[in-house]
Design a protein around this motif. Structure first.
Motif, PDB file in Angstrom:
ATOM      1  N   ALA A  71       7.187  46.212  13.761  1.00  0.00           N
ATOM      2  CA  ALA A  71       7.429  45.307  12.638  1.00  0.00           C
ATOM      3  C   ALA A  71       8.323  44.140  13.021  1.00  0.00           C
ATOM      4  N   ALA A  72       8.932  44.196  14.204  1.00  0.00           N
ATOM      5  CA  ALA A  72       9.842  43.147  14.647  1.00  0.00           C
ATOM      6  C   ALA A  72       9.160  42.134  15.572  1.00  0.00           C
ATOM      7  N   THR A  73       7.857  42.182  15.692  1.00  0.00           N
ATOM      8  CA  THR A  73       7.167  41.229  16.562  1.00  0.00           C
ATOM      9  C   THR A  73       7.475  39.795  16.118  1.00  0.00           C
ATOM     10  N   PRO A  74       8.062  38.957  16.989  1.00  0.00           N
ATOM     11  CA  PRO A  74       8.475  37.593  16.600  1.00  0.00           C
ATOM     12  C   PRO A  74       7.301  36.621  16.656  1.00  0.00           C
ATOM     13  N   MET A  75       6.414  36.703  15.686  1.00  0.00           N
ATOM     14  CA  MET A  75       5.163  35.956  15.743  1.00  0.00           C
ATOM     15  C   MET A  75       5.341  34.441  15.872  1.00  0.00           C
ATOM     16  N   PRO A  76       6.312  33.804  15.224  1.00  0.00           N
ATOM     17  CA  PRO A  76       6.484  32.362  15.461  1.00  0.00           C
ATOM     18  C   PRO A  76       6.745  32.040  16.931  1.00  0.00           C
ATOM     19  N   LEU A  77       7.503  32.876  17.615  1.00  0.00           N
ATOM     20  CA  LEU A  77       7.748  32.660  19.043  1.00  0.00           C
ATOM     21  C   LEU A  77       6.488  32.942  19.856  1.00  0.00           C
ATOM     22  N   VAL A  78       5.760  34.001  19.488  1.00  0.00           N
ATOM     23  CA  VAL A  78       4.528  34.350  20.198  1.00  0.00           C
ATOM     24  C   VAL A  78       3.505  33.226  20.085  1.00  0.00           C
ATOM     25  N   ASN A  79       3.340  32.689  18.872  1.00  0.00           N
ATOM     26  CA  ASN A  79       2.386  31.599  18.669  1.00  0.00           C
ATOM     27  C   ASN A  79       2.800  30.341  19.423  1.00  0.00           C
ATOM     28  N   ALA A  80       4.110  30.061  19.408  1.00  0.00           N
ATOM     29  CA  ALA A  80       4.601  28.894  20.141  1.00  0.00           C
ATOM     30  C   ALA A  80       4.404  29.065  21.640  1.00  0.00           C
ATOM     31  N   LEU A  81       4.611  30.292  22.133  1.00  0.00           N
ATOM     32  CA  LEU A  81       4.423  30.559  23.560  1.00  0.00           C
ATOM     33  C   LEU A  81       2.964  30.369  23.958  1.00  0.00           C
TER      34      LEU A  81
END
Length: 478
Positions: A71-81
């Motif tokens: 539940a802690a997956t940092p999706m904004p960072l993942v998408n930006a990466l």
């Protein structure tokens, strides 16, 4: 003395030189006076606040990047990466993760060559990529994942994590997912923290001072929910009732894996008393038992009075319940899943599921033949912890419906070709289907086949008996 200590820490907190490989300036996390414990403030160091795009721009070709899971997956960072990888023409970036419940772009075919996922547990996000050869999977016990980082078998360049908002003293928490993320951030050269006000603030090992972060990003978004609309079938409910009635005692310490069957067990435990929770994963279903008074954790020897977990996945109700709740402690998975720790609790009852089991007791839980489905996880950690329970009353349980949705038997003469043996025949104790309980511990192969055929679907028992005779050269019998 204080000034000497402060100067020593400043010297130990040295900036790494920009390398040809990474181009990242990072703070060394080795201290002469401290372990890599992330809880203390680092003198004269504060992270830089920036956008997600600015934060991930430090990632270069050939790096190893850890992504916080569950539940802690940092999706904004993942998408930006993912976008950074495309825009900057990067290649050879390895993504390390453990059980992501979000759909991650970097495993898609268009990112081949830029990123390669290397997962410690296969989730929906990467299952297709792993089986198509575009991503990798590491078979490993959940309890041992932190050792990869702590023994420098995997050196992380960058860690992308999610945290709760800093308090007045600068402390954040890892929220619902401490698991192996704590070990990752302790050993990563550069840490990017996504601050999300919706992240629950949790007690336990997830406390991190913001001075350990190199960059911080603020985003307000809802945490991903896991199987929020699933319903349990009548077969699963029957399995839950059988386990709750026959195998779970009052005062037992429970561990439950992921899936409908563990939830069905929970729903059948309302009349039990003084249950405890020490489990790698926590879910919504435990809340009702706490509110009903069935879960008190009163008899536990490890963290008495507390619900112990490594990570939590569920609905918004669960995340809100965890927030600032001192009854719940989220701990390093190397502790939670340590067999010697688990075994100290009373009446340890470990309930896990599987894909298929053969007539000798070999359990496959991670693949369908050669097709990889999930992972090793903590099944063996807890089955062994229960089997070695110091009070001699532990219950290691594997539960499964007798048939697949297509009507094929899940109790089979032999495992499918290429199937993984997650739990060996020597580790198997209690096997439960909707038709009853097979107790395998101490039984020989002939007796095991007899016990398992008894709990197989009636439509398949005759065939299984014939196959058992062909394999064992004798009839299954008690």
């Amino acid at each position: 003395m204080a000034s000497v200590l402060k100067n020593a820490v400043r010297l130990a907190t040295k900036t790494l030189h920009e390398s040809s490989k990474s181009g990242v300036k990072a703070t060394s996390r080795f201290f002469h006076f401290y372990s890599p414990e992330p809880c203390h403030p680092i003198p004269d160091k504060l992270p830089k606040w920036m956008s997600a795009e600015e934060a991930v721009s430090v990632v270069r070709s050939g790096m190893k990047v850890f992504v916080h899971g569950g539940a802690a997956t940092p999706m904004p960072l993942v998408n930006a990466l993912a976008q950074h990888g495309l825009d900057s023409d990067l290649n050879g970036i390895e993504i390390m993760d453990m059980f992501l419940i979000c759909q991650t772009p970097y495993v898609q075919p268009e990112y081949k060559g830029i990123f390669r996922s290397n997962s410690f547990f296969i989730g929906d996000n990467c299952r297709e990529a792993v089986n198509d050869g575009r991503a990798d999977f590491v078979p490993i016990f959940l309890s041992e994942i932190p050792l990869l980082f702590r023994r420098n078998l995997i050196t992380l360049d960058v860690a992308l994590i999610s945290v709760s908002s800093p308090d007045e003293h600068g402390f954040c928490t890892l929220g619902p997912s401490v698991d192996c993320a704590r070990a990752a951030l302790q050993n990563a050269r550069y840490i990017i923290a996504l601050v999300n006000p919706n992240m629950p603030r949790t007690f336990g090992d997830g406390m991190v001072h913001m001075s350990h972060f190199d960059a911080m990003v603020q985003e307000d978004y809802a945490l991903p929910e896991y199987n929020s609309n699933r319903t349990t079938s009548e077969v699963e409910q029957q399995i839950g009732r059988i386990i709750a009635t026959n195998l779970v005692q009052d005062g037992a310490t429970l561990q439950m894996g992921i899936g409908n069957i563990p939830d069905a067990v929970i729903s059948a435990l309302w009349s039990h008393r003084d249950l405890g929770i020490h489990s790698e994963m926590l879910g919504d279903s435990m809340i009702d038992l706490v509110e009903r008074g069935a879960i008190t954790n009163a008899g536990k020897n490890i963290h008495p009075g507390k619900i112990v977990g490594g990570f939590a996945v569920g609905t918004k109700r669960l995340y809100e319940y965890m927030h600032d709740n001192p009854m719940i402690v989220m701990l390093d998975i190397g502790f939670v899943n340590n067999t010697s720790i688990i075994s100290q609790n009373p009446k340890v009852t470990a309930i896990n599921s599987c894909i298929e089991i053969d007539l000798t007791g070999q359990v496959c839980a991670d693949s369908i033949g050669t097709w990889m489905y999930s992972g090793v996880g903590g099944q063996i950690d807890f089955l062994r912890g229960a089997a070695l329970s110091m009070d001699g009353q532990g219950k290691p349980i594997i539960a499964l419906p007798s048939t697949t949705q297509k009507g094929e038997s899940k109790i089979v003469p032999v495992l499918k070709a290429g199937a993984g043996v997650t739990t060996s025949r020597a580790h198997a104790h209690y096997i439960v289907t909707e038709y009853g309980i097979a107790s395998l511990f101490g039984k020989n192969l002939r007796q095991r086949a007899y016990e398992l055929i008894k709990i197989a679907h009636p439509d398949h028992r005759e065939t299984l008996e014939k196959e058992a005779f062909a394999r064992l050269k004798c009839m299954p019998s008690p």
